[in-house]
Design an enzyme around this catalytic site. Structure first.
Site, short mmCIF file in Angstrom:
data_model
loop_
_atom_site.label_atom_id
_atom_site.label_comp_id
_atom_site.label_asym_id
_atom_site.label_seq_id
_atom_site.Cartn_x
_atom_site.Cartn_y
_atom_site.Cartn_z
N ASN A 218 0.82 -1.20 0.00
CA ASN A 218 0.00 0.00 0.00
C ASN A 218 0.86 1.26 0.00
O ASN A 218 2.03 1.23 0.36
CB ASN A 218 -0.93 0.00 1.22
CG ASN A 218 -1.96 -1.09 1.13
OD1 ASN A 218 -2.51 -1.35 0.07
ND2 ASN A 218 -2.23 -1.75 2.23
N CYS A 219 0.22 2.35 -0.38
CA CYS A 219 0.84 3.67 -0.45
C CYS A 219 1.55 3.99 0.88
O CYS A 219 0.99 3.72 1.93
CB CYS A 219 -0.26 4.70 -0.72
SG CYS A 219 0.33 6.35 -1.03
N PRO A 220 2.75 4.48 0.82
CA PRO A 220 3.53 4.97 -0.32
C PRO A 220 4.54 3.96 -0.86
O PRO A 220 5.38 4.31 -1.68
CB PRO A 220 4.27 6.17 0.27
CG PRO A 220 4.61 5.71 1.66
CD PRO A 220 3.39 4.89 2.09
#
Length: 74
Positions: free
Chosen positions: A13-15
């Site tokens: 998941n981000c980042p």
């Protein structure tokens, strides 16, 4: 002959997808290509933006089933 690496970032998941993509691209020679596979919805925004900021060419962005694939030229 095309010199293409594949970076599988599914499940991250981000980042992390953009950070790992940037790190991988820094180690690659100019003119080589990288295919990034990601499932994070934000990668659809983050990776094209990173390419623009860092001067890489986003050749292709497409969905294959539930995975977004980016083809980037260093």
């Amino acid at each position: 002959m095309e010199d293409t690496d594949i970076l599988d970032l599914r499940g991250l998941n981000c980042p992390l997808p953009v950070m790992k993509t940037r790190k991988h691209l820094k180690r690659m020679a100019k003119g080589t290509q990288l295919v990034v596979k990601a499932t994070d919805p934000m990668s659809a925004i983050d990776i094209p933006h990173m390419c623009q900021e860092d001067g890489h060419v986003l050749i292709e962005s497409k969905m294959v089933d539930d995975v977004r694939q980016f083809k980037i030229e260093c």
